[in-house]
Design a protein around this motif. Structure first.
Motif, PDB file in Angstrom:
ATOM      1  N   PRO A 151       0.830  -1.204   0.000  1.00 42.99           N
ATOM      2  CA  PRO A 151       0.000   0.000   0.000  1.00 42.99           C
ATOM      3  C   PRO A 151       0.866   1.255   0.000  1.00 42.99           C
ATOM      4  CG  PRO A 151      -0.029  -1.058   2.169  1.00 42.99           C
ATOM      5  CD  PRO A 151       0.698  -1.998   1.244  1.00 42.99           C
ATOM      6  N   GLY A 152       0.370   2.285  -0.681  1.00 40.01           N
ATOM      7  CA  GLY A 152       1.104   3.550  -0.734  1.00 40.01           C
ATOM      8  C   GLY A 152       1.890   3.752  -2.015  1.00 40.01           C
ATOM      9  N   ARG A 153       1.984   2.710  -2.837  1.00 39.82           N
ATOM     10  CA  ARG A 153       2.805   2.844  -4.047  1.00 39.82           C
ATOM     11  C   ARG A 153       2.216   3.854  -5.025  1.00 39.82           C
ATOM     12  NH1 ARG A 153       4.631  -1.918  -7.393  1.00 39.82           N
ATOM     13  NH2 ARG A 153       6.125  -0.335  -8.055  1.00 39.82           N
ATOM     14  N   CYS A 163      10.037   4.677  -9.438  1.00 39.02           N
ATOM     15  CA  CYS A 163       9.865   3.230  -9.445  1.00 39.02           C
ATOM     16  C   CYS A 163       8.438   2.813  -9.106  1.00 39.02           C
ATOM     17  CB  CYS A 163      10.859   2.558  -8.493  1.00 39.02           C
ATOM     18  SG  CYS A 163      10.625   3.041  -6.782  1.00 39.02           S
ATOM     19  N   HIS A 164       7.627   3.751  -8.634  1.00 41.43           N
ATOM     20  CA  HIS A 164       6.230   3.430  -8.326  1.00 41.43           C
ATOM     21  C   HIS A 164       5.269   4.025  -9.350  1.00 41.43           C
ATOM     22  CE1 HIS A 164       7.699   1.806  -4.640  1.00 41.43           C
ATOM     23  NE2 HIS A 164       8.204   2.968  -4.257  1.00 41.43           N
ATOM     24  N   ARG A 165       5.835   4.596 -10.377  1.00 38.04           N
ATOM     25  CA  ARG A 165       5.029   5.300 -11.376  1.00 38.04           C
ATOM     26  C   ARG A 165       4.002   4.372 -12.042  1.00 38.04           C
ATOM     27  NH1 ARG A 165       3.614  10.222 -11.634  1.00 38.04           N
ATOM     28  NH2 ARG A 165       3.051  10.846 -13.724  1.00 38.04           N
ATOM     29  N   LEU A 166       4.419   3.171 -12.382  1.00 38.53           N
ATOM     30  CA  LEU A 166       3.525   2.260 -13.095  1.00 38.53           C
ATOM     31  C   LEU A 166       2.397   1.753 -12.181  1.00 38.53           C
ATOM     32  CD1 LEU A 166       3.915   1.783 -16.061  1.00 38.53           C
ATOM     33  CD2 LEU A 166       4.821  -0.482 -15.553  1.00 38.53           C
ATOM     34  N   ALA A 167       2.676   1.678 -10.884  1.00 37.95           N
ATOM     35  CA  ALA A 167       1.617   1.291  -9.949  1.00 37.95           C
ATOM     36  C   ALA A 167       0.505   2.334  -9.958  1.00 37.95           C
ATOM     37  CB  ALA A 167       2.186   1.145  -8.533  1.00 37.95           C
ATOM     38  N   ALA A 217       5.514  -5.226  10.432  1.00 42.36           N
ATOM     39  CA  ALA A 217       4.987  -6.081   9.361  1.00 42.36           C
ATOM     40  C   ALA A 217       4.498  -5.288   8.151  1.00 42.36           C
ATOM     41  CB  ALA A 217       3.837  -6.932   9.902  1.00 42.36           C
ATOM     42  N   LEU A 218       4.136  -4.026   8.367  1.00 39.30           N
ATOM     43  CA  LEU A 218       3.500  -3.241   7.291  1.00 39.30           C
ATOM     44  C   LEU A 218       4.442  -3.034   6.105  1.00 39.30           C
ATOM     45  CD1 LEU A 218       0.941  -1.493   6.596  1.00 39.30           C
ATOM     46  CD2 LEU A 218       2.222   0.467   7.499  1.00 39.30           C
ATOM     47  N   PRO A 219       4.064  -3.492   4.910  1.00 37.93           N
ATOM     48  CA  PRO A 219       4.894  -3.215   3.736  1.00 37.93           C
ATOM     49  C   PRO A 219       4.814  -1.732   3.390  1.00 37.93           C
ATOM     50  CG  PRO A 219       3.138  -4.825   3.225  1.00 37.93           C
ATOM     51  CD  PRO A 219       2.835  -4.242   4.564  1.00 37.93           C
ATOM     52  N   ARG A 220       5.931  -1.169   2.968  1.00 37.93           N
ATOM     53  CA  ARG A 220       5.993   0.260   2.642  1.00 37.93           C
ATOM     54  C   ARG A 220       6.630   0.421   1.272  1.00 37.93           C
ATOM     55  NH1 ARG A 220       6.876  -0.657   8.032  1.00 37.93           N
ATOM     56  NH2 ARG A 220       6.302   0.952   9.566  1.00 37.93           N
ATOM     57  N   PRO A 221       6.274   1.488   0.576  1.00 34.55           N
ATOM     58  CA  PRO A 221       6.869   1.722  -0.744  1.00 34.55           C
ATOM     59  C   PRO A 221       8.386   1.897  -0.627  1.00 34.55           C
ATOM     60  CG  PRO A 221       5.114   3.335  -0.282  1.00 34.55           C
ATOM     61  CD  PRO A 221       5.300   2.538   0.951  1.00 34.55           C
ATOM     62  N   GLY A 222       9.140   1.161  -1.421  1.00 28.56           N
ATOM     63  CA  GLY A 222      10.595   1.240  -1.380  1.00 28.56           C
ATOM     64  C   GLY A 222      11.110   2.567  -1.904  1.00 28.56           C
ATOM     65  N   GLY A 223      12.279   2.961  -1.424  1.00 30.94           N
ATOM     66  CA  GLY A 223      12.921   4.174  -1.948  1.00 30.94           C
ATOM     67  C   GLY A 223      12.381   5.461  -1.377  1.00 30.94           C
ATOM     68  N   VAL A 224      11.487   5.364  -0.406  1.00 28.99           N
ATOM     69  CA  VAL A 224      10.930   6.569   0.219  1.00 28.99           C
ATOM     70  C   VAL A 224      11.418   6.614   1.663  1.00 28.99           C
ATOM     71  CG1 VAL A 224       8.806   7.800   0.830  1.00 28.99           C
ATOM     72  CG2 VAL A 224       8.854   6.315  -1.198  1.00 28.99           C
ATOM     73  N   PRO A 225      12.075   7.719   2.077  1.00 31.35           N
ATOM     74  CA  PRO A 225      12.580   7.787   3.447  1.00 31.35           C
ATOM     75  C   PRO A 225      11.447   7.859   4.473  1.00 31.35           C
ATOM     76  CG  PRO A 225      13.046   9.841   2.241  1.00 31.35           C
ATOM     77  CD  PRO A 225      12.405   8.912   1.274  1.00 31.35           C
ATOM     78  N   GLU A 226      11.727   7.381   5.695  1.00 29.40           N
ATOM     79  CA  GLU A 226      10.756   7.500   6.793  1.00 29.40           C
ATOM     80  C   GLU A 226      10.778   8.929   7.349  1.00 29.40           C
ATOM     81  OE1 GLU A 226       8.456   5.727   7.627  1.00 29.40           O
ATOM     82  OE2 GLU A 226       8.926   3.718   6.985  1.00 29.40           O
ATOM     83  N   ALA A 231       3.695   6.835   6.312  1.00 31.48           N
ATOM     84  CA  ALA A 231       2.517   7.668   6.051  1.00 31.48           C
ATOM     85  C   ALA A 231       1.866   7.291   4.729  1.00 31.48           C
ATOM     86  CB  ALA A 231       2.917   9.147   6.051  1.00 31.48           C
ATOM     87  N   LEU A 232       2.685   7.046   3.709  1.00 32.52           N
ATOM     88  CA  LEU A 232       2.129   6.647   2.416  1.00 32.52           C
ATOM     89  C   LEU A 232       1.401   5.312   2.529  1.00 32.52           C
ATOM     90  CD1 LEU A 232       4.962   7.635  -0.094  1.00 32.52           C
ATOM     91  CD2 LEU A 232       2.691   8.673   0.140  1.00 32.52           C
ATOM     92  N   ALA A 233       2.007   4.362   3.230  1.00 29.80           N
ATOM     93  CA  ALA A 233       1.395   3.033   3.351  1.00 29.80           C
ATOM     94  C   ALA A 233       0.056   3.120   4.072  1.00 29.80           C
ATOM     95  CB  ALA A 233       2.347   2.083   4.091  1.00 29.80           C
ATOM     96  N   LEU A 234      -0.046   4.028   5.049  1.00 33.21           N
ATOM     97  CA  LEU A 234      -1.290   4.127   5.823  1.00 33.21           C
ATOM     98  C   LEU A 234      -2.331   5.014   5.149  1.00 33.21           C
ATOM     99  CD1 LEU A 234       0.071   4.518   9.488  1.00 33.21           C
ATOM    100  CD2 LEU A 234      -1.036   2.511   8.475  1.00 33.21           C
TER     101      LEU A 234
END
Lengths: 287, 287
Positions: A151-153, A163-167, A217-226, A231-234
């Motif tokens: 989630p958040g991509r 890298c999340h553009r196509l999502a 456990a929450l998957p997060r969009p790669g390449g994005v700093p915390e 926040a994006l994933a949620l």
């Protein structure tokens, strides 16, 4: 006023249960039919640099995702297009047809109209064995809560993370996953389009339960700093992933790539990550 | 470019037969499912002094009329509303629900979106026994050609003829008539929304036949002087009447008020009234 307040208006006319799920459900002989419709507009729903093919694809994907979230098989898709320029119809139609060819259903018609702003409304009809239909209602304390994909991509893509553009531009509705989850006997499901947080709150409300999400456990969009990635994933909108609950005995479901992100609790309406309340926000139209 | 030229674009992507009828058709066990979607906009489709209740009613009626034209029974209706003002939703929803309560089907959900211009997209699902499904294709030379009600009334109402105002503002889809006609075994049917002349040409093209209409038999809106009344009956849009063909042995059909207006001929594409060609025009979006 937000979308959820407006839904109360609709409920007051057509009844409470009618608007609870991602699709309307009708019994037809030994099958369940599921039907959904979704309206998308140029300025509010389509990223500016999308191609018309991608707009048609996304319009189809939105409705196929609703069919997926019921565990059903898409059968037919209709596309109503309000066009500012008739030359756009070919690309849009091809995009919708290609999304159906990839994920299921058959583009079988629709309607064409003139409009100042491109408006696409897709309608999908699906069906399934009633024993395998999945609704939003059905989650029980002790169930696992899971999500497909990351989630958040889509919102990461919107913010410029290449890298999340196509999502964002070519979302893949989880039709095959939805059907496998239905067959496996999961307890509740919906899709994520307004973001994980809002979806969790919606699911909590319908079921009279809470959710305890684990930050680890929450998957997060790669390449994005915390903390941006969390926040994006949620709270990020626009993902076409499935959020579902299932008894631990059902997990893992063969052929479904997903992540257990927490558990269903007996605390109605309480949605937390590592014990702290998740904000009740995400993608909503403002009025 | 007109709507019919644009349809050729859609056909090139999804196949010729797919867009021939008023609804998409799917076989489901021992039933046929029929599915249709229609987009309406504030400025181009709704008369200015309509109430929101009437707008909701009309949005439902458009799709129920498509279901009727297949001889099917409406089951479920969805309404996607692009709203310029959220306060309009209550009246619109109530209007659509009331049209379903009167003519069939159940308003079971939809979608809500923000839009500068009110945009309503209704989707209706119906079903019927495959033996009683009626399509546009099926007319044969020697068949009678018939119409329910009086074509041209909606446009007469739009032009200010007060006694036809309600035909314009609160159209009654011919659902009960459509089912009776399907049961009776008529040969071809469609609804009239773009006007009688265009509908006759469409039906002629699909069937490879012609139509010889009798001027004496053609019902015309009352209270309108000639030649205006005949022009309205032939070219006026916005009516929700059924145009159908049937072998003489099938006529009359019990419980269906209609008029025989002519016969099906073996001259492909030739549509005449008292021997003179009818113009190929009616309600069409221009691009």
């Amino acid at each position: 006023m937000d979308d959820r307040a407006l839904l109360a208006t609709v409920r007051s006319v057509i009844g409470d249960g009618a608007v609870e799920d991602d699709c309307a459900v009708v019994s037809c002989g030994d099958r369940c039919l599921v039907l959904t419709t979704d309206m998308l507009h140029e300025t509010t729903d389509f990223p500016r640099d999308m191609t018309d093919w991608q707009r048609g694809w996304m319009a189809a994907a939105v409705s196929l995702s609703d069919i997926a979230s019921m565990g059903a098989e898409p059968v037919v898709l209709l596309l109503a297009a309000g066009l500012d320029d008739p030359a756009r119809l070919a690309g849009i139609t091809r995009g919708a047809a290609d999304c159906c060819a990839r994920h299921g259903g058959r583009l079988a018609g629709g309607d064409i109209d003139r409009h100042d702003e491109l408006t696409l409304v897709s309608t999908a009809l699906g069906w399934c064995d009633p024993r395998h239909l999945v609704r939003r209602r059905g989650a029980r304390p002790g169930d696992l809560v899971c999500v497909t994909g990351v989630p958040g991509r889509a919102e990461a893509g919107l913010l410029g993370h290449g890298c999340h553009r196509l999502a964002l531009l070519e979302p893949q509705p989880r039709v095959a996953e939805g059907r496998r989850l239905g067959l496996a006997g999961i307890s509740a499901m919906m899709d994520l389009s307004d973001g994980l947080a809002l979806s969790l709150y919606d699911l909590a409300a319908v079921n009279g339960v809470g959710f305890a999400i684990s930050g680890d456990a929450l998957p997060r969009p790669g390449g994005v700093p915390e903390p941006g990635a969390t926040a994006l994933a949620l709270y990020g909108g626009g993902d076409f992933e499935l959020l579902f609950c299932c008894p631990p005995s059902v997990y893992p479901v063969p052929g479904v790539a997903c992540t257990v992100i927490g558990t269903v609790t007996a605390e109605p309406g309480r949605v937390t990550i590592d014990g702290a309340a998740i904000e009740r926000r995400g993608y909503e139209h403002r009025w």
